[in-house]
Design a protein around this motif. Structure first.
Motif, short mmCIF file in Angstrom:
data_model
loop_
_atom_site.label_atom_id
_atom_site.label_comp_id
_atom_site.label_asym_id
_atom_site.label_seq_id
_atom_site.Cartn_x
_atom_site.Cartn_y
_atom_site.Cartn_z
N VAL A 226 0.85 -1.19 0.00
CA VAL A 226 0.00 0.00 0.00
C VAL A 226 0.88 1.24 0.00
O VAL A 226 1.82 1.35 0.78
CB VAL A 226 -0.93 0.04 1.23
N TYR A 250 -2.30 -1.21 -3.80
CA TYR A 250 -3.27 -0.15 -3.53
C TYR A 250 -2.56 1.19 -3.43
O TYR A 250 -1.46 1.28 -2.87
CB TYR A 250 -4.00 -0.38 -2.20
N LYS A 278 -4.76 -0.20 -7.84
CA LYS A 278 -6.11 0.20 -7.45
C LYS A 278 -6.05 1.46 -6.62
O LYS A 278 -5.31 1.55 -5.64
CB LYS A 278 -6.80 -0.91 -6.66
N LEU A 280 -7.72 4.25 -4.13
CA LEU A 280 -8.74 4.49 -3.11
C LEU A 280 -8.62 5.95 -2.69
O LEU A 280 -7.54 6.39 -2.27
CB LEU A 280 -8.53 3.58 -1.90
N VAL A 299 -9.62 -4.32 2.51
CA VAL A 299 -10.18 -2.98 2.57
C VAL A 299 -11.53 -3.11 3.24
O VAL A 299 -12.46 -3.67 2.68
CB VAL A 299 -10.32 -2.37 1.17
N SER A 306 -6.41 -8.86 -0.89
CA SER A 306 -5.34 -8.76 -1.89
C SER A 306 -5.27 -10.01 -2.76
O SER A 306 -4.55 -10.04 -3.73
CB SER A 306 -4.00 -8.55 -1.20
N THR A 309 -10.35 -9.64 -6.42
CA THR A 309 -11.32 -8.58 -6.32
C THR A 309 -12.54 -8.91 -7.17
O THR A 309 -12.42 -9.25 -8.34
CB THR A 309 -10.72 -7.25 -6.81
#
Length: 370
Positions: A226, A250, A278, A280, A299, A306, A309
């Motif tokens: 992340v 992410y 991705k 956010l 999330v 992970s 999705t």
């Protein structure tokens, strides 16, 4: 700001930082003992992880600003707290999460959209250690922060790249700043790489490309699952080389809805999209919570891990790309012919859902019918 105030500010931060030379110190209000940073576990070596342990990142929605709460095994740290008018929102959120003590409070750099709410946090909670970059500032917001630190008898740590600290069963390493950046406050941002089990997170405040280059050449690990995208998704940060080095799954962007800066910028979003990362965004999703069990990430509220999705989750998180004409209040598909003629100062890119735009009072183009 007067010369006397500037001089007093410099003297004050130097005086506060002098506590680093003391052998034994207590935390704010004398109730929490600070660990010696040199004895903290290095990233990836944070000790035995309990089967029920977890680390939770709360990217708090503070509008056009930054604030991140990190929890690991009942230990907490806070990175930034938005503008001063977000103080109540941040302190209330921390209380809702059961926070009473903070092992660390990090003010990444002296800009008000990052440190404005920290004064209130330090006055409200027991804080063991405050970490600030060695760059003074002469704004009243910064003065208030120093006042709170002094009043609460807190310890200030000046970070050095490569130093490691522990938080519960997790650890984090300082990856920036790496040198003197003169008056560029953004590049003075404290950056960390946080490791919990096999998962990792990178957060670097508002560090711009110059600071990213120094991180790339610094020899420290940067890869992470992340990335908290620097400078609210501005094109002044997030160089392709830096994004490639971090290679996150992410990318979290903290920014205010319809902010005056146009954050996040199209260049940054296009780069993240090209890399298959991705995105956010707090301006679209509100506060974003990501939980790690040491192996997988989830999330929260998105039914997403992970490992895979769902199509529904993918659509709800990323939506579609639209072009907004801020002058007419209409939105278009990216390939709409009318969108091509929008003046640059009236043109804004939006990545989200059609309904979000309608909820904002915008109208769909009758030509491309987005």
């Amino acid at each position: 700001m007067t010369t006397n105030m500037a001089g007093n500010t410099i003297k004050r931060i130097l005086a506060l930082a002098a506590v680093l030379c003391m052998i034994c110190l207590t935390g704010c209000a004398g109730s929490v003992t600070v660990s010696d940073p040199s004895s903290a576990a290095a990233p990836g070596e944070s000790g035995e992880q309990r089967a029920d342990s977890r680390a939770v990142f709360h990217f708090i929605d503070v509008g056009q600003g930054d604030s991140t709460l990190i929890e690991a095994n009942g230990h907490y740290m806070l990175i930034d707290a938005g503008e001063r008018d977000q103080t109540e929102a941040v302190t209330s959120y921390l209380k809702e999460q059961g926070v009473r003590n903070l092992d660390y409070v990090i003010g990444t750099h002296p800009h008000s959209d990052h440190i404005g709410g920290l004064e209130g946090v330090i006055r409200e909670f027991e804080v063991a250690n405050v970490i600030l970059p060695q760059k003074e500032h002469t704004t009243r917001t910064y003065e208030r922060l120093l006042d709170a630190i002094e009043d609460r008898n807190c310890k200030i740590t000046i970070p050095k790249a490569g130093e490691s600290y522990s938080l519960g069963a997790a650890s984090f390493q300082i990856i920036s700043p790496n040198r003197d950046y003169d008056d560029n406050l953004n590049n003075w941002s404290i950056g960390i790489r946080f490791v919990f089990g096999e998962t990792s997170f990178v957060l670097c405040g508002d560090a711009e490309k110059e600071a990213e280059e120094d991180m790339l050449s610094g020899g420290l690990a940067l890869n992470a699952d992340v990335l908290k995208v620097s400078h609210h998704g501005s094109s002044t940060s997030s160089s392709p080389e830096f994004i490639n080095a971090v290679s996150p799954r992410y990318a979290v962007i903290s920014c205010g809805r319809n902010n005056d800066y146009g954050h996040p910028h199209k260049e940054t979003l296009d780069l993240l999209k090209k890399q298959g990362i991705k995105v956010l965004r707090t301006d679209q999703l509100g506060t974003i919570v990501i939980e790690s069990n040491g192996t997988d990430l989830q999330v929260m509220g998105q039914n997403d891990t992970s490992q895979g999705t769902s199509k529904q989750t993918e659509e709800s998180l990323s939506g579609s790309e639209y072009i907004i004409n801020t002058n007419t209040g209409k939105f278009h598909l990216t390939d709409c012919k009318l969108a091509e003629s929008i003046k640059e100062e009236n043109r804004r890119q939006f990545n989200g859902t059609r309904q979000e735009l309608i909820d904002q009072g915008l109208k769909p183009c009758k030509s491309c019918n987005p």
